[in-house]
Design a protein around this motif. Structure first.
Motif, PDB file in Angstrom:
ATOM      1  N   VAL A  15     -11.425  37.591  24.047  1.00  0.00           N
ATOM      2  CA  VAL A  15     -10.362  36.501  23.952  1.00  0.00           C
ATOM      3  C   VAL A  15      -9.409  36.770  22.870  1.00  0.00           C
ATOM      4  O   VAL A  15      -9.659  36.767  21.650  1.00  0.00           O
ATOM      5  CB  VAL A  15     -11.050  35.149  23.954  1.00  0.00           C
ATOM      6  N   GLY A  16      -8.189  36.755  23.433  1.00  0.00           N
ATOM      7  CA  GLY A  16      -7.014  37.043  22.290  1.00  0.00           C
ATOM      8  C   GLY A  16      -6.515  35.601  21.702  1.00  0.00           C
ATOM      9  O   GLY A  16      -6.236  35.396  20.601  1.00  0.00           O
ATOM     10  N   ALA A  17      -6.298  34.767  22.892  1.00  0.00           N
ATOM     11  CA  ALA A  17      -5.740  33.366  22.359  1.00  0.00           C
ATOM     12  C   ALA A  17      -5.905  32.531  23.735  1.00  0.00           C
ATOM     13  O   ALA A  17      -6.426  32.820  24.765  1.00  0.00           O
ATOM     14  CB  ALA A  17      -4.282  33.304  22.471  1.00  0.00           C
ATOM     15  N   ILE A  18      -5.953  31.225  23.309  1.00  0.00           N
ATOM     16  CA  ILE A  18      -6.389  30.114  24.356  1.00  0.00           C
ATOM     17  C   ILE A  18      -5.068  29.032  24.321  1.00  0.00           C
ATOM     18  O   ILE A  18      -5.007  28.746  23.361  1.00  0.00           O
ATOM     19  CB  ILE A  18      -7.387  29.252  23.978  1.00  0.00           C
ATOM     20  N   ILE A  70     -13.795  32.431  33.540  1.00  0.00           N
ATOM     21  CA  ILE A  70     -14.604  33.100  32.709  1.00  0.00           C
ATOM     22  C   ILE A  70     -15.973  32.749  32.840  1.00  0.00           C
ATOM     23  O   ILE A  70     -16.573  31.494  33.091  1.00  0.00           O
ATOM     24  CB  ILE A  70     -14.215  32.613  31.251  1.00  0.00           C
ATOM     25  N   ALA A  71     -16.943  33.741  33.342  1.00  0.00           N
ATOM     26  CA  ALA A  71     -18.287  33.401  33.792  1.00  0.00           C
ATOM     27  C   ALA A  71     -19.492  33.403  32.626  1.00  0.00           C
ATOM     28  O   ALA A  71     -20.089  32.511  32.438  1.00  0.00           O
ATOM     29  CB  ALA A  71     -18.582  34.583  34.622  1.00  0.00           C
ATOM     30  N   VAL A  97      -3.672  46.106  25.865  1.00  0.00           N
ATOM     31  CA  VAL A  97      -3.607  45.628  27.203  1.00  0.00           C
ATOM     32  C   VAL A  97      -4.007  44.262  27.293  1.00  0.00           C
ATOM     33  O   VAL A  97      -5.111  44.093  27.124  1.00  0.00           O
ATOM     34  CB  VAL A  97      -4.123  46.463  28.185  1.00  0.00           C
ATOM     35  N   THR A  98      -3.418  43.199  27.395  1.00  0.00           N
ATOM     36  CA  THR A  98      -3.749  41.815  27.669  1.00  0.00           C
ATOM     37  C   THR A  98      -3.265  41.341  28.762  1.00  0.00           C
ATOM     38  O   THR A  98      -2.206  41.352  29.347  1.00  0.00           O
ATOM     39  CB  THR A  98      -3.061  41.161  26.587  1.00  0.00           C
ATOM     40  N   ILE A  99      -4.089  40.351  29.373  1.00  0.00           N
ATOM     41  CA  ILE A  99      -3.899  39.758  30.610  1.00  0.00           C
ATOM     42  C   ILE A  99      -4.224  38.316  30.604  1.00  0.00           C
ATOM     43  O   ILE A  99      -4.806  37.648  29.678  1.00  0.00           O
ATOM     44  CB  ILE A  99      -4.818  40.249  31.823  1.00  0.00           C
ATOM     45  N   LYS A 100      -3.264  37.481  31.414  1.00  0.00           N
ATOM     46  CA  LYS A 100      -3.401  36.187  31.546  1.00  0.00           C
ATOM     47  C   LYS A 100      -4.609  35.720  32.503  1.00  0.00           C
ATOM     48  O   LYS A 100      -4.422  36.066  33.574  1.00  0.00           O
ATOM     49  CB  LYS A 100      -2.348  35.230  31.752  1.00  0.00           C
ATOM     50  N   ASP A 129     -15.786  25.029  26.774  1.00  0.00           N
ATOM     51  CA  ASP A 129     -15.232  24.037  25.753  1.00  0.00           C
ATOM     52  C   ASP A 129     -15.491  24.933  24.439  1.00  0.00           C
ATOM     53  O   ASP A 129     -14.750  24.793  23.294  1.00  0.00           O
ATOM     54  CB  ASP A 129     -15.988  22.805  25.627  1.00  0.00           C
ATOM     55  N   SER A 130     -16.448  25.860  24.384  1.00  0.00           N
ATOM     56  CA  SER A 130     -16.937  26.430  22.927  1.00  0.00           C
ATOM     57  C   SER A 130     -16.077  27.903  22.787  1.00  0.00           C
ATOM     58  O   SER A 130     -16.505  28.480  21.803  1.00  0.00           O
ATOM     59  CB  SER A 130     -18.450  26.473  23.066  1.00  0.00           C
ATOM     60  N   LEU A 131     -15.436  28.224  23.856  1.00  0.00           N
ATOM     61  CA  LEU A 131     -14.558  29.503  23.535  1.00  0.00           C
ATOM     62  C   LEU A 131     -13.700  29.463  22.490  1.00  0.00           C
ATOM     63  O   LEU A 131     -13.231  28.423  21.965  1.00  0.00           O
ATOM     64  CB  LEU A 131     -13.664  29.810  24.792  1.00  0.00           C
ATOM     65  N   LYS A 132     -13.653  30.477  21.833  1.00  0.00           N
ATOM     66  CA  LYS A 132     -12.535  30.897  20.765  1.00  0.00           C
ATOM     67  C   LYS A 132     -12.316  32.168  20.474  1.00  0.00           C
ATOM     68  O   LYS A 132     -12.858  33.134  21.322  1.00  0.00           O
ATOM     69  CB  LYS A 132     -13.507  30.379  19.264  1.00  0.00           C
ATOM     70  N   LYS A 133     -11.155  32.441  19.810  1.00  0.00           N
ATOM     71  CA  LYS A 133     -10.564  33.715  19.976  1.00  0.00           C
ATOM     72  C   LYS A 133     -11.755  34.906  19.252  1.00  0.00           C
ATOM     73  O   LYS A 133     -12.287  34.361  18.197  1.00  0.00           O
ATOM     74  CB  LYS A 133      -9.390  33.631  18.681  1.00  0.00           C
TER      75      LYS A 133
END
Length: 106
Positions: A75-78, A100-101, A91-94, A57-61
């Motif tokens: 993290v590029g975007a959520i 996310i650990a 190189v970006t992956i979804k 919940d606290s993840l941010k760009k």
């Protein structure tokens, strides 16, 4: 053979040996076992799951993270439950947010 065992267990008047106290003594070990399982297995697992939900919940760009598969990235975007993870420049992956650990320590 069985007749002798039942005859030895039976008491006059059909009463069971021990009565209510015998039933309590039979249930008591089960209660202790449940308490041990709760404090050694269930409670720590619930605490870990709560901490992981708080992390997600606290993840941010811009956060540096490590996935459950061991991939390190930023993290590029959520977008809901999908996270765009930059693992190298350009190189970006979804990935699913639940994979996310941890946050990476710098």
């Amino acid at each position: 053979m069985f007749g002798v065992a039942f005859a030895m267990a039976a008491q006059p008047g059909g009463a069971q040996p021990g009565g209510a106290m015998g039933a309590f003594q039979a249930i008591l070990p089960l209660v202790f076992m449940f308490a041990i399982f709760y404090f050694l297995l269930i409670r720590p697992q619930q605490k870990k799951a709560k901490d992981h939900r708080t992390l997600l919940d606290s993840l941010k760009k811009g956060d540096q993270v490590v996935t459950a598969g061991g991939i390190h990235g930023k993290v590029g975007a959520i977008d809901g439950d999908v996270v765009l993870l930059e693992i190298a420049s350009g190189v970006t992956i979804k990935i699913s947010k639940g994979y996310i650990a941890t946050l990476k320590k710098d």
